[in-house]
Design a protein around this motif. Structure first.
Motif, PDB file in Angstrom:
ATOM      1  N   ALA A  98      -1.521 -63.022 -58.026  1.00 39.97           N
ATOM      2  CA  ALA A  98      -1.876 -62.076 -56.799  1.00 39.97           C
ATOM      3  C   ALA A  98      -0.402 -61.406 -56.985  1.00 39.97           C
ATOM      4  O   ALA A  98      -0.607 -59.925 -56.758  1.00 39.97           O
TER       5      ALA A  98
ATOM      6  N   PHE B 180      -1.017 -67.780 -56.508  1.00 38.13           N
ATOM      7  CA  PHE B 180      -0.017 -66.844 -55.792  1.00 38.13           C
ATOM      8  C   PHE B 180       0.637 -66.066 -56.957  1.00 38.13           C
ATOM      9  O   PHE B 180       0.953 -64.473 -56.802  1.00 38.13           O
TER      10      PHE B 180
ATOM     11  N   ASP C 280       4.137 -57.701 -52.111  1.00 40.86           N
ATOM     12  CA  ASP C 280       3.416 -58.022 -50.817  1.00 40.86           C
ATOM     13  C   ASP C 280       4.233 -59.163 -50.273  1.00 40.86           C
ATOM     14  O   ASP C 280       4.570 -60.175 -51.144  1.00 40.86           O
TER      15      ASP C 280
ATOM     16  N   GLU D 271      -6.939 -60.198 -52.873  1.00 43.77           N
ATOM     17  CA  GLU D 271      -7.285 -60.955 -51.660  1.00 43.77           C
ATOM     18  C   GLU D 271      -7.817 -62.375 -52.156  1.00 43.77           C
ATOM     19  O   GLU D 271      -7.550 -63.354 -51.544  1.00 43.77           O
TER      20      GLU D 271
ATOM     21  N   VAL E 263       2.737 -62.946 -50.093  1.00 39.58           N
ATOM     22  CA  VAL E 263       2.614 -63.653 -51.245  1.00 39.58           C
ATOM     23  C   VAL E 263       4.224 -63.937 -51.979  1.00 39.58           C
ATOM     24  O   VAL E 263       4.339 -65.402 -52.465  1.00 39.58           O
TER      25      VAL E 263
ATOM     26  N   SER F 273      -4.738 -64.593 -53.211  1.00 33.70           N
ATOM     27  CA  SER F 273      -4.031 -64.925 -52.061  1.00 33.70           C
ATOM     28  C   SER F 273      -4.592 -66.328 -51.199  1.00 33.70           C
ATOM     29  O   SER F 273      -3.950 -67.080 -50.828  1.00 33.70           O
TER      30      SER F 273
END
Length: 563
Positions: free
Chosen positions: A544, A541, A551, A520, A554, A523
């Motif tokens: 992440a 990113f 995801d 989180e 992302v 991101s």
């Protein structure tokens, strides 16, 4: 004629000797805390020897010990004009002024008393030292000056050495206090307070077995000396709180010691009042309720009974009874004697009537009254912060977050608290959780609360900079606020979180909750930099994506930034 003169002289001499013996015996009775017995003896002595100022003085001291200052004043006023040692009563009047917070008036009385004293003013300086120690706001430095003057006046006075020891203890000079008490014991082997105070010093160093042995040694030689049982009780109480595994055992022993103390001192309302105080410290609430009701049957006017009933009812699930009793107490007691804990228990009772079992507020007006009482409690005694925290956690657990924040605000007023960092963290979380489901318009009205939460998180970080979650939730808060400035602050908060968890090593980084938070965090940081710093956005990113490569947000963000 010569025979008549000699006969008169013999009568006077005999009276002086008898009175001196009487006062020495009374002093021992007072030291043994048999105040009712001492009061009876002194009243008789005042009546039979109205010119002896010392009798009035000690009777006033007994009334002070029994918390009956008005009666003490009556006898000090009467005694100050006595021909023999009437000036001691000026010290008594000065002591009353100190108890009322009137320092200049007290010192005027002390100065006048010393002007009447003989060159050897040991006794006067001892009493002045004790008065400063027992003042509403003790003046420990002046107590020490007076105690040193007493010793200088008579270095061989055991009582002066005890006064010096008491003053050193008050000034946190335990080593010199130990020397003074030891000297007192060497000067007068019969003076029981000296070895008892040495044992108290040992107890305060948490050497509980050694302290208990010392008290038992005193009692072996002097089985009727009640104060030693009281100190044993205090020692068992301290031991109970210091070692939780022994709590019940030591509390039981403490209560038995205190009952023995009462049996050897006063089997009176005054002694029972003190026993009730001890039951509060022991957290024996059922016993406290029983004792308070028993006291009430024999003394219907003592306001402390209402206080005890209020505490007991509050803890025993009778909040309405607690509210009535504590309101009665506060209306009848001297305002100076109402303390923070009294307001705390009144507030706890009001909270019980304003919330359901899950901690949800059902009566806002009653809750607001409770908060006002808790605020007063915090003003009078910031050290009650653990109580505020406990109530706050109950509200927090019931998801009454805004209400919980009010309690944590009170808790963090004590900046020296061991739980200061945690309480600030909970304060921040309370406001965060309250605000996160609110509309934009509702959030606009929470500016003050948001400032409190940010400050609380900052204080928690300052106190415990290695607790990573505080950084994370501070970031969450600033995201909820949702302004351009707060989002920029959220980035800094999240970066603090990343730095802190990385510093903890692989074991921390492998925890599922930490991975979720890091995902989180990266991101949000990536999204925040997307329009201002493409390289930083891509870097975050990618991190992440390493945690959750599937995801959609992302993946699409990276594709857009790499074009």
């Amino acid at each position: 004629m010569k025979t008549v003169i000699l006969s008169s002289f013999a009568t006077i001499f005999t009276t002086l000797v008898v009175n001196a013996q009487d006062i020495e015996q009374v002093k021992k009775t007072i030291d043994a805390e048999k105040f009712s017995d001492a009061r009876k003896s002194l009243k008789s002595m005042v009546a039979s020897s109205p010119d002896k100022g010392k009798n009035y003085f000690y009777l006033g001291q007994v009334y002070i010990a029994l918390e009956k200052q008005d009666s003490a004043r009556v006898y000090f006023e009467k005694g100050k004009t006595a021909k023999d040692a009437g000036h001691l009563n000026l010290i008594g009047l000065g002591q009353l002024e100190l108890l009322d917070g009137n320092k200049s008036a007290a010192e005027s009385h002390f100065t006048n008393a010393l002007a009447f004293a003989k060159k050897k003013n040991t006794e006067e300086q001892i009493f002045i030292s004790q008065a400063y120690l027992k003042a509403a706001t003790p003046d420990n430095s002046k107590a020490l000056v007076a105690a040193k003057a007493a010793v200088a006046s008579d270095p061989k006075s055991a009582l002066a050495q005890v006064a010096l020891g008491d003053a050193f203890v008050a000034n946190r000079n335990v080593n010199d206090a130990f020397v003074a008490y030891r000297s007192a014991g060497e000067l007068d082997k019969t003076l029981l307070k000296a070895p008892m105070q040495l044992a108290v010093i040992t107890r305060n160093a948490q050497a509980f077995p050694e302290a208990m042995k010392a008290f038992n040694d005193i009692l072996a030689a002097n089985p009727g000396y009640g104060p030693a049982y009281r100190e044993k009780a205090e020692t068992n109480l301290a031991w109970a709180y210091a070692k939780k595994s022994l709590f019940e055992e030591k509390i039981a022993a403490a209560l038995e010691d205190y009952k023995k103390y009462m049996s050897l001192t006063d089997v009176s309302t005054d002694a029972r009042i003190k026993y009730a105080d001890f039951l509060i410290l022991s957290k024996k609430w059922k016993e406290l309720e029983t004792e308070a009701l028993a006291i009430q049957k024999v003394d219907k006017v003592n306001p402390k009974v209402y206080k005890y009933l209020g505490y007991a009812y509050s803890e025993n699930g009778n909040p309405e009874g607690a509210i009535k009793s504590l309101n009665d107490y506060m209306s009848k007691a001297d305002a100076k004697k109402i303390n923070g804990k009294d307001y705390l228990y009144l507030a706890k009772a009001k909270l019980a009537t304003s919330m359901d079992d899950k901690g949800i507020v059902t009566n806002q007006a009653k809750f607001n009254e409770a908060i006002a009482d808790l605020t007063k409690a915090a003003e009078l005694n910031p050290n009650l912060n653990s109580e505020f925290t406990e109530i706050g956690i109950k509200l927090y657990s019931g998801k009454a977050y805004l209400e919980a924040s009010k309690l944590f605000e009170l808790a963090v007023k004590n900046t020296n608290s061991k739980s200061y960092a945690r309480d600030n963290y909970l304060l921040g979380n309370s406001i965060l959780y309250y605000a996160e489901s609110k509309t934009a318009a509702q959030k606009a009205a929470l500016t003050a609360e948001f400032a409190k939460a940010n400050n609380a998180y900052a204080e928690a970080i300052k106190a415990s900079p290695n607790v990573a979650d505080v950084y994370f939730y501070k970031g969450q808060l600033n995201r909820v606020i949702g302004t351009k400035e707060s989002n920029a602050q959220a980035v800094l908060d999240y970066e603090g979180y990343v730095k802190t968890v990385i510093a903890k090593g692989d074991a921390e980084l492998s925890k599922p909750a930490v991975k979720e938070n890091l995902f989180e965090t990266y991101s949000f940081i990536g999204a925040n930099y997307a329009t201002t710093d493409k390289a930083k956005a891509i870097e975050n990113f990618k991190k992440a994506a390493e945690i959750n490569p599937n995801d959609t947000f992302v993946r699409e963000s990276l594709n857009a930034l790499n074009k």
